[in-house]
Design an enzyme around this catalytic site. Structure first.
Site, PDB file in Angstrom:
ATOM      1  N   HIS A   1      -3.405   4.257   5.060  1.00  0.00           N
ATOM      2  CA  HIS A   1      -4.829   3.731   4.445  1.00  0.00           C
ATOM      3  C   HIS A   1      -5.702   4.394   4.356  1.00  0.00           C
ATOM      4  O   HIS A   1      -6.584   3.977   2.878  1.00  0.00           O
ATOM      5  CB  HIS A   1      -5.295   3.627   5.772  1.00  0.00           C
ATOM      6  CG  HIS A   1      -6.451   2.915   5.932  1.00  0.00           C
ATOM      7  ND1 HIS A   1      -6.108   1.186   5.399  1.00  0.00           N
ATOM      8  CD2 HIS A   1      -7.930   2.648   6.838  1.00  0.00           C
ATOM      9  CE1 HIS A   1      -7.540   1.119   5.385  1.00  0.00           C
ATOM     10  NE2 HIS A   1      -8.397   2.129   6.199  1.00  0.00           N
TER      11      HIS A   1
ATOM     12  N   ARG B   1       1.124  -1.124   0.070  1.00  0.00           N
ATOM     13  CA  ARG B   1      -0.237   0.053   0.016  1.00  0.00           C
ATOM     14  C   ARG B   1       1.038   1.391  -0.353  1.00  0.00           C
ATOM     15  O   ARG B   1       1.872   1.139   1.337  1.00  0.00           O
ATOM     16  CB  ARG B   1      -0.630   0.322   0.929  1.00  0.00           C
ATOM     17  CG  ARG B   1      -1.631   0.739   1.145  1.00  0.00           C
ATOM     18  CD  ARG B   1      -2.348   0.693   2.478  1.00  0.00           C
ATOM     19  NE  ARG B   1      -1.994   2.477   3.491  1.00  0.00           N
ATOM     20  CZ  ARG B   1      -1.502   2.376   4.716  1.00  0.00           C
ATOM     21  NH1 ARG B   1      -2.199   1.073   4.911  1.00  0.00           N
ATOM     22  NH2 ARG B   1      -0.729   2.822   5.249  1.00  0.00           N
TER      23      ARG B   1
ATOM     24  N   TYR C   1       3.297   5.261  11.330  1.00  0.00           N
ATOM     25  CA  TYR C   1       3.548   4.125  11.983  1.00  0.00           C
ATOM     26  C   TYR C   1       5.029   3.021  10.923  1.00  0.00           C
ATOM     27  O   TYR C   1       5.005   1.329  11.287  1.00  0.00           O
ATOM     28  CB  TYR C   1       2.637   2.923  12.200  1.00  0.00           C
ATOM     29  CG  TYR C   1       1.312   3.748  11.159  1.00  0.00           C
ATOM     30  CD1 TYR C   1       1.308   2.585   9.682  1.00  0.00           C
ATOM     31  CD2 TYR C   1       0.304   4.196  11.252  1.00  0.00           C
ATOM     32  CE1 TYR C   1       0.887   2.333   8.850  1.00  0.00           C
ATOM     33  CE2 TYR C   1      -0.436   4.065  10.000  1.00  0.00           C
ATOM     34  CZ  TYR C   1      -0.730   3.161   9.000  1.00  0.00           C
ATOM     35  OH  TYR C   1      -1.348   3.470   8.113  1.00  0.00           O
TER      36      TYR C   1
HETATM   37  C1  LIG Z   1     -15.280  -5.640  10.850  1.00  0.00           C
HETATM   38  C2  LIG Z   1     -14.377  -4.290  10.845  1.00  0.00           C
HETATM   39  N1  LIG Z   1     -13.305  -3.754  11.690  1.00  0.00           N
HETATM   40  C3  LIG Z   1     -13.130  -2.986  11.605  1.00  0.00           C
HETATM   41  C4  LIG Z   1     -12.980  -2.238  10.505  1.00  0.00           C
HETATM   42  C5  LIG Z   1     -12.077  -1.307  10.208  1.00  0.00           C
HETATM   43  N2  LIG Z   1     -10.847  -1.090   9.148  1.00  0.00           N
HETATM   44  C6  LIG Z   1     -11.436  -0.636   7.786  1.00  0.00           C
HETATM   45  S1  LIG Z   1     -10.309  -0.906   6.548  1.00  0.00           S
HETATM   46  C7  LIG Z   1      -9.613  -1.575   7.571  1.00  0.00           C
HETATM   47  C8  LIG Z   1      -8.073  -2.593   7.240  1.00  0.00           C
HETATM   48  C9  LIG Z   1      -8.293  -3.774   6.435  1.00  0.00           C
HETATM   49  O1  LIG Z   1      -7.010  -4.251   6.098  1.00  0.00           O
HETATM   50  P1  LIG Z   1      -7.131  -5.413   5.033  1.00  0.00           P
HETATM   51  O2  LIG Z   1      -7.713  -6.443   5.335  1.00  0.00           O
HETATM   52  O3  LIG Z   1      -5.082  -5.052   4.674  1.00  0.00           O
HETATM   53  O4  LIG Z   1      -7.306  -3.890   3.712  1.00  0.00           O
HETATM   54  P2  LIG Z   1      -6.443  -3.032   2.918  1.00  0.00           P
HETATM   55  O5  LIG Z   1      -6.884  -1.113   3.811  1.00  0.00           O
HETATM   56  O6  LIG Z   1      -5.213  -2.850   3.760  1.00  0.00           O
HETATM   57  O7  LIG Z   1      -6.502  -2.475   1.390  1.00  0.00           O
HETATM   58  C10 LIG Z   1      -9.974  -1.200   8.673  1.00  0.00           C
HETATM   59  C11 LIG Z   1      -9.406  -2.453  10.600  1.00  0.00           C
HETATM   60  C12 LIG Z   1     -13.873  -2.568   9.355  1.00  0.00           C
HETATM   61  N3  LIG Z   1     -13.836  -1.483   8.950  1.00  0.00           N
HETATM   62  N4  LIG Z   1     -14.277  -3.697   9.904  1.00  0.00           N
END
Ligand SMILES: Cc1ncc(C[n+]2csc(CCOP(=O)(O)OP(=O)(O)O)c2C)c(N)n1
Ligand SMILES: Cc1ncc(C[n+]2csc(CCOP(=O)(O)OP(=O)(O)O)c2C)c(N)n1
Ligand SMILES: [Mg+2]
Ligand SMILES: [Mg+2]
Lengths: 360, 327, 360, 327
Positions: free
Chosen positions: A260, A256, A269
């Site tokens: 985020h 990435r 971080y």
């Molecule tokens: C059930 C749930 N828990 C927490 C979140 C908050 N949240 C949004 S994105 C994220 C990280 C997701 O990481 P990843 O699956 O690696 O996808 P990326 O954003 O890196 O593409 C979190 C914790 C959420 N949307 N849904």
């Protein structure tokens, strides 16, 4: 008595970060047209992405998750899908959705906080973006079940991040896909981060693709910065799905490159050095280098492309700006197929107050 | 017209719709060969085959999530959750997706599914097999919550739930699965999904209940009749959306109400009804609206479960308080 | 570039259904005492189990899940645990719990619908039985985290059925155990059925042990009808956990010889032939045959054992029958550490009504 | 004594207890290096290390389930759920285990944990980041549900929640995370966990609210004062168990009540309060108890979210209805 069960996961890369083919490309890439098209789409997506970030900064849309670094995955998947397949996205699938016919205007509406952004005028069956992590995997399993039930020759592609592989829904769906031999391909965009949580804190396994083993289905890892690896592997997996050969899990490894979302500050971080190293692997440059090495790309074409992309994106932004906000009572219009009598009073109250407010 | 129990009527409704609607699927844990742990799906596998009556792996999140995906494709899944106490893994799917698919896509996709779950106490089942948490679902906009209290209403409300184009949580009071029988005509006639049912008319006191508690409530009404207190007895049946109009009309007439439910009192559906009644009938109320409910504590294991649940005595005692209020 | 990641799962069996050692037993079984003890415990558990079913039939306890066929797993696990370890059971772990110090009386109280059955007078830290499938895996991960946080040399054993491996909690906990390298052993009692759902409908994978691979932890399969295989493998896994070498998943393959619970009728969904075949593999007979073949068991000892078991069980039943029901207000006493003022009225109402009822 | 925002006060309370209580752990997604997506745990990792401030994998069922296991061992986990909209995967663990561990083991084991979650709308967040579903937790016996509405109460209630030997759901109204500042003394003093806070005394009308809506309610009270209507303003703060006594006393005095909350109305906590008030103040009520709430529909995306949430205008309109009732 000792018995041993053996399993394996393959990892694929065709074009390295210097744009060099590490082995002969599969036949479908012999004619370079597909790669040129892919390259153009990747650049278009990146152009839109940068614009979207700018729109968020000026308050024109809400929180936005950049796809920077995901372009090869997005376009590789988007081009591997057939129109009659179904796609279940997560929020970092801008490019896949775009190739599915979800317009930039719809995408801006969605991130701008307008529900009509999920109407997908040209794409009646794809699922809307799923915010609660990993829940989409179950829906996709359901869509695939419907397709299997109706004996259609279609596949479903469902997508999520590395973080999503820790959540039960992902694992339950993977298991179901195996048990029911669904026409379903799982795409995990492993960009090394789930917000601030690094991949190694998410899971102790060497690859995420090996999660397939526990479900008894094939798992494959690909270099997610290599369009060819992504597209080739997904094309095969989707073909298998469409032809009754069951599900596949594909892990696409990338990084990435942005925060985020626009609400995040990744410098809190992660180190600049890591980021710099990741930029060397990024997907667009390497495909350009490859195309150039094949005499299929040059600076003139590049400039013309950038200009086209700019025009396309500016047009979408202008169209978006011209859209009137929805009526507030829309929040009731699609709650149920028909509004229950019990809610008429609330509907009226909202309507009245909206009118009063607009008369102030 | 056959005499049948509620669980048989539920089976009949599914069989009827499986015949009528080629898009209907029945799914869940043990619904196939086994015919469901309460036999609600018995013989459906034999008649409609394994592609339409589907045993799933043990994963409630996935069961409901998969049903949602099927529903977006125009299938009509009827998913059984083996006991209401095991529906909680599916809360995220219900709240975030089933309830929202139509709204999220502005009508492009929808979610015509039914989640069936036996609920409530009184059958001496193990822990988690006896709770009543309908209020959790009633609070979620976009879900319908329906609870039958007789074989005939079970048949007709389940038909309605299946035919409804939106997600319905259909809660089956298992204590009366087999407790009462009634003639049920398999004529495919459905009831509306947002009306209360007035089981008895009366002028002195409105008794409001749903599910298995309707039985206790009717018994209490019998006792009260001997005291010359004429009760109107209402089976709420659709706790969300709620037919406030019927409830308000009755209580504005009688001036007194007692609400009876098994679930804990605090933030239960009884609270919503009492809040509604005071809002619309304040000047007609001759006494506070009373609630007779499960206690605000954990449903005890089987040895003590009847101490927890509203009894005819507790209903009578509340009714008498209401009747004697101020005098 | 193609890379290949390889994984494997071992499967262990020492003693076959004819009671014959397929290879030399590990050293710890050289002296036969441990095996005799195991055999006696297995017979005791089966004696109690049959009694419990009878008690349910006469209404003395509620729904009860028989452990018939699980005796080797139960006793193998129970004997592999150390007192200072923590055990997180599921409902088919009678024998493990018994060896942990949970008395037959407590077990009857629990299945008889009396909460005091989970007081575990001799076992302050073990978790109570977990009815919602697979939720215990998360608790066990938490206990293991606490142990790791406090740098104690203890292990946690958590147990569930084949059905439980499909549920997210199991998979999330497995993943966490890997990511955090917890001192945690997962025991899956694969008895081929989850109520009426056969193992093959639950999961397409060849073994359930291979679910460990996706979490990056070791997975092992054992013959769950072979006490030695169960005990040996769990002993090693628990030792690794106690000494900082991380988690293990152990799948013990057996067959549920009884109905799912006393509320079930398995003849509705499975054939007599399958059941008959499964009986040939059952764990008690094969251990007796092995012990006999080592001249460590004979009919006289058998009869004496059966008599002892009967006495032990009858005593427990009598003690259980003598227990007074709890006071109804107990339902409030342990809701919170101290009863909130808001609930005093309800408490009083219940107390009053109980008194009135007892005066009627 | 430093002037600080609510999110800073929350951080301070955790730092205070991490210092005071060696068994305390902070855990959740992104609580470590990143200091939480709202910075509620900022710098805690630096000060207390990675064994006490723990980033978890992305799995809410596991986060809460693991915290429960830790708690049975006498640790005191404070687990952050990133947004309340993502707590639903943990419902089974909360309902079936956190709320029951003490009762199930008759006091042998307990569950001293805190689940922190930001909630509520008004900050232009994406879908699922803005809902208020406190009623779902309030309905579960064995859980405490606490909602602060000022920096000082956030500090003191969080201390109380952490020190409480039972599970507490601590919901943080993120709209006012940074909206108001207030001097907060880091003296380790906790507030009780089952009392309402009377923010203003008044004789004409009781305004009852919690969370971010307390701000709108106070503004409405200001307006009403100009109309010569003297409002008693109560911050409920602990929606379960509820301090009924304070609410009843106030409404028996004023004879009028308006309840304000963001959550949908149907079966919301407002219903419980209205039901309680009519039960105990019926003869004193000069008007029906009114509720000003979110609508019974899906919380809209950011463009329309303010249309959904109670506004000062909506509160005033209800207050005027109540004041003019019958006249
Ligand atoms: C059930 C749930 N828990 C927490 C979140 C908050 N949240 C949004 S994105 C994220 C990280 C997701 O990481 P990843 O699956 O690696 O996808 P990326 O954003 O890196 O593409 C979190 C914790 C959420 N949307 N849904
Ligand atoms: C979450 C949840 N869903 C459903 C049930 C009902 N149920 C009880 S036992 C069982 C089957 C479990 O099978 P398995 O895990 O293989 O264990 P076994 O009973 O075979 O030992 C089911 C579905 C439950 N207790 N919890
Ligand atoms: Mg990621
Ligand atoms: Mg099993």
């Amino acid at each position: 008595m000792k018995q041993k069960y053996e399993f394996s996961v393959q990892s694929h890369r065709f074009i390295n970060s210097a744009g060099k083919a590490l082995m002969p490309l599969p036949a479908r890439y012999a004619d370079l047209q597909l790669l040129e098209q892919a390259y153009e789409q990747m650049v278009l997506i990146r152009t839109f992405d940068q614009k979207a970030i700018a729109l968020q900064r000026t308050g024109k849309i809400g929180t936005y998750p950049s796809v920077l670094g995901h372009e090869a995955i997005n376009i590789g998947a988007g081009l591997a899908l057939h129109q009659e397949d179904v796609f279940a996205p997560y929020y970092r699938d801008l490019g896949i959705q775009y190739l599915r016919g979800v317009s930039f205007v719809e995408q801006l509406m969605y991130w701008g906080g307008d529900e009509r952004g999920s109407c997908y005028a040209k794409q009646p069956e794809d699922l809307p973006i799923c915010v609660p992590i990993a829940t989409q995997f179950c829906h996709a399993a359901g869509v695939a079940s419907a397709i299997k039930f109706r004996q259609q020759a279609r596949a479903v592609l469902v997508s999520g991040g590395d973080g999503s592989t820790s959540k039960g829904d992902f694992l339950e769906s993977l298991n179901l896909a195996g048990a029911w031999q669904l026409p379903l391909v799982f795409l995990v965009s492993n960009n090394q981060w789930a917000i601030s949580t690094p991949r190694y804190l998410q899971c102790h396994a060497e690859t995420l693709a090996q999660k397939a083993i526990g479900a008894g289905i094939p798992g494959v890892q690909v270099d997610g910065n290599d369009f060819v690896a992504v597209h080739d592997t997904l094309t095969d997996a989707l073909t298998r799905a469409r032809t009754g050969h069951g599900p596949t899990l594909v892990e696409a490894v990338t990084y990435r490159l942005g925060d985020h979302t626009t609400a995040d500050d990744a410098s809190r971080y992660r180190s600049q050095e890591d980021l710099k190293k990741a930029w060397e692997e990024e997907p667009i440059k390497r495909l350009r280098l490859y195309l150039s090495s094949q005499n299929a790309w040059d600076e003139k074409r590049e400039q013309a492309l950038l200009q086209r992309c700019k025009v396309t994106v500016e047009k979408a932004v202008a169209d978006y700006a011209a859209i009137e906000p929805d009526v507030p009572t829309a929040m009731f219009d699609h709650l149920f197929a028909t509004l229950p009598e019990d809610l008429h009073d609330q509907y009226e109250e909202l309507r009245r107050q909206t009118q009063e407010a607009s008369h102030d | 017209m056959t005499n049948m129990t509620m669980v048989e009527a539920i089976n009949l409704a599914m069989a009827h719709e499986l015949n009528a609607d080629p898009d209907l699927l029945v799914m869940g844990e043990d619904v196939g060969m086994n015919g469901g742990v309460f036999r609600a799906t018995v013989d459906l596998r034999k008649e409609f085959g394994r592609t339409r009556v589907i045993d799933t792996p043990l994963a409630e999140t996935m069961i409901v999530g998969t049903a949602i995906g099927m529903a977006t494709q125009g299938l009509h899944p009827v998913a059984e959750i083996q006991f209401m106490g095991f529906v909680y893994p599916a809360m995220e799917q219900l709240i975030c997706h089933a309830a929202r698919m139509r709204n999220r896509t502005r009508g492009r996709l929808s979610c015509p599914l039914v989640i069936r779950a036996p609920f409530g106490g009184g059958i001496h089942a193990p822990e988690h097999h006896s709770e009543s948490t309908e209020a959790l679902f009633a609070h979620i906009p976009g879900l319908r919550v329906v609870i039958p209290s007789s074989p005939l209403r079970a048949y007709r409300l389940l038909l309605a739930a299946i035919r409804n184009p939106d997600p319905v949580i259909f809660l089956e009071p298992k204590r009366i699965y087999r407790a009462v029988s009634q003639p049920v005509d398999d004529n495919g006639e459905a009831l509306p999904l947002d009306t209360c049912f007035t089981l008895r008319e009366g002028s002195d006191l409105t008794l409001i209940s749903w599910g298995a508690m309707v039985q206790e409530t009717l018994k209490a009404a019998d006792h009260l009749k001997q005291q010359n207190v004429h009760c109107e007895v209402i089976d709420v049946a659709t706790v969300s959306p709620l037919d406030r109009r019927t409830l308000i009309a009755s209580v504005c007439k009688t001036g007194r109400a007692v609400i009876v439910h098994e679930a804990p009192r605090h933030c239960g559906v009884g609270a919503e009804i009492a809040a509604t009644l005071q809002e619309h009938c304040l000047l007609d109320l001759k006494a506070p609206v009373k609630r007779v409910t499960g206690y605000d504590t954990i449903m005890p294991y089987l040895r003590q479960e009847l101490r927890y649940m509203p009894s005819v005595e507790r209903i009578l005692s509340a009714a008498n308080e209401v009747i004697n209020f101020g005098s």
